[in-house]
Design a protein around this motif. Structure first.
Motif, PDB file in Angstrom:
ATOM      1  N   GLY A  17     -75.591  18.147  13.317  1.00 58.71           N
ATOM      2  CA  GLY A  17     -76.304  18.460  14.553  1.00 58.71           C
ATOM      3  C   GLY A  17     -75.394  18.689  15.739  1.00 58.71           C
ATOM      4  O   GLY A  17     -75.815  18.515  16.892  1.00 58.71           O
ATOM      5  N   LEU A  18     -74.181  19.102  15.480  1.00 62.31           N
ATOM      6  CA  LEU A  18     -73.208  19.310  16.565  1.00 62.31           C
ATOM      7  C   LEU A  18     -73.132  20.757  17.017  1.00 62.31           C
ATOM      8  O   LEU A  18     -72.389  21.082  17.946  1.00 62.31           O
ATOM      9  N   CYS A  19     -73.849  21.622  16.357  1.00 59.87           N
ATOM     10  CA  CYS A  19     -73.940  23.016  16.824  1.00 59.87           C
ATOM     11  C   CYS A  19     -75.192  23.675  16.275  1.00 59.87           C
ATOM     12  O   CYS A  19     -75.860  23.171  15.452  1.00 59.87           O
ATOM     13  N   ARG A  37     -63.454  27.932   8.093  1.00 59.57           N
ATOM     14  CA  ARG A  37     -64.339  27.965   9.265  1.00 59.57           C
ATOM     15  C   ARG A  37     -65.798  27.859   8.853  1.00 59.57           C
ATOM     16  O   ARG A  37     -66.588  27.177   9.518  1.00 59.57           O
ATOM     17  N   ARG A  38     -66.172  28.501   7.751  1.00 59.56           N
ATOM     18  CA  ARG A  38     -67.554  28.393   7.257  1.00 59.56           C
ATOM     19  C   ARG A  38     -67.867  26.961   6.852  1.00 59.56           C
ATOM     20  O   ARG A  38     -68.958  26.455   7.137  1.00 59.56           O
ATOM     21  N   LYS A  39     -66.931  26.295   6.188  1.00 56.21           N
ATOM     22  CA  LYS A  39     -67.130  24.889   5.815  1.00 56.21           C
ATOM     23  C   LYS A  39     -67.317  24.031   7.054  1.00 56.21           C
ATOM     24  O   LYS A  39     -68.190  23.159   7.093  1.00 56.21           O
ATOM     25  N   LEU A  40     -66.478  24.267   8.060  1.00 54.62           N
ATOM     26  CA  LEU A  40     -66.566  23.502   9.296  1.00 54.62           C
ATOM     27  C   LEU A  40     -67.903  23.747   9.984  1.00 54.62           C
ATOM     28  O   LEU A  40     -68.560  22.802  10.420  1.00 54.62           O
ATOM     29  N   LEU A  41     -68.337  24.993  10.065  1.00 55.04           N
ATOM     30  CA  LEU A  41     -69.615  25.308  10.694  1.00 55.04           C
ATOM     31  C   LEU A  41     -70.762  24.616   9.966  1.00 55.04           C
ATOM     32  O   LEU A  41     -71.622  24.009  10.598  1.00 55.04           O
ATOM     33  N   LYS A 101     -70.123  14.809  27.700  1.00 50.15           N
ATOM     34  CA  LYS A 101     -69.194  15.822  27.184  1.00 50.15           C
ATOM     35  C   LYS A 101     -68.069  15.154  26.408  1.00 50.15           C
ATOM     36  O   LYS A 101     -67.665  15.634  25.351  1.00 50.15           O
ATOM     37  N   GLU A 102     -67.567  14.058  26.927  1.00 47.04           N
ATOM     38  CA  GLU A 102     -66.493  13.318  26.255  1.00 47.04           C
ATOM     39  C   GLU A 102     -66.945  12.832  24.876  1.00 47.04           C
ATOM     40  O   GLU A 102     -66.198  12.921  23.898  1.00 47.04           O
ATOM     41  N   LEU A 103     -68.168  12.343  24.766  1.00 49.74           N
ATOM     42  CA  LEU A 103     -68.696  11.898  23.474  1.00 49.74           C
ATOM     43  C   LEU A 103     -68.844  13.059  22.503  1.00 49.74           C
ATOM     44  O   LEU A 103     -68.547  12.926  21.313  1.00 49.74           O
ATOM     45  N   GLU A 104     -69.292  14.200  22.993  1.00 46.83           N
ATOM     46  CA  GLU A 104     -69.419  15.387  22.144  1.00 46.83           C
ATOM     47  C   GLU A 104     -68.060  15.809  21.599  1.00 46.83           C
ATOM     48  O   GLU A 104     -67.934  16.143  20.426  1.00 46.83           O
ATOM     49  N   ILE A 105     -67.046  15.767  22.455  1.00 50.39           N
ATOM     50  CA  ILE A 105     -65.698  16.136  22.029  1.00 50.39           C
ATOM     51  C   ILE A 105     -65.185  15.165  20.979  1.00 50.39           C
ATOM     52  O   ILE A 105     -64.594  15.568  19.978  1.00 50.39           O
ATOM     53  N   LYS A 106     -65.448  13.882  21.169  1.00 53.14           N
ATOM     54  CA  LYS A 106     -65.011  12.889  20.180  1.00 53.14           C
ATOM     55  C   LYS A 106     -65.710  13.095  18.839  1.00 53.14           C
ATOM     56  O   LYS A 106     -65.093  12.983  17.786  1.00 53.14           O
ATOM     57  N   GLU A 107     -66.998  13.403  18.878  1.00 52.48           N
ATOM     58  CA  GLU A 107     -67.733  13.664  17.637  1.00 52.48           C
ATOM     59  C   GLU A 107     -67.197  14.912  16.941  1.00 52.48           C
ATOM     60  O   GLU A 107     -67.024  14.924  15.718  1.00 52.48           O
ATOM     61  N   LEU A 108     -66.922  15.938  17.705  1.00 49.56           N
ATOM     62  CA  LEU A 108     -66.373  17.166  17.143  1.00 49.56           C
ATOM     63  C   LEU A 108     -65.008  16.898  16.516  1.00 49.56           C
ATOM     64  O   LEU A 108     -64.736  17.320  15.389  1.00 49.56           O
TER      65      LEU A 108
END
Length: 88
Positions: free
Chosen positions: A86-88, A75-79, A17-24
């Motif tokens: 591959g983060l969502c 928000r669309r750019k971010l998505l 979870k910590e790695l996912e948060i850092k990537e995000l």
């Protein structure tokens, strides 16, 4: 592999979870770096400083409609960026 590391850490720490948060966080910073200053200011005003649409409009001189549109597009750019990574 991450499970092996997790065994050596405090049981309350979720390595994956910590790695996912850092990537995000990295992707959000990358998006912010690519935005125009005006877009970045509106985005940060809303999601970092928790300002209302009306407050952002007043401070920036934009209409509330313009602020909403800018936020929607950002928000669309971010998505899109998160999907490409591959983060969502």
């Amino acid at each position: 592999m991450l499970d092996e590391l997790a065994e050596t850490l405090d049981s309350g720490f979720d390595t994956e979870k910590e790695l996912e948060i850092k990537e995000l966080n990295r992707e959000i910073r990358r998006l912010l770096d690519d935005l125009k200053k005006e877009e970045r200011d509106v985005f940060l005003g809303r999601y970092w400083y928790m300002a209302s649409i009306a407050e952002i409009a007043e401070k920036s001189g934009y209409t509330e409609s313009k602020v909403k549109t800018m936020l929607h597009r950002t928000r669309r750019k971010l998505l899109k960026q998160l999907q490409e990574e591959g983060l969502c």
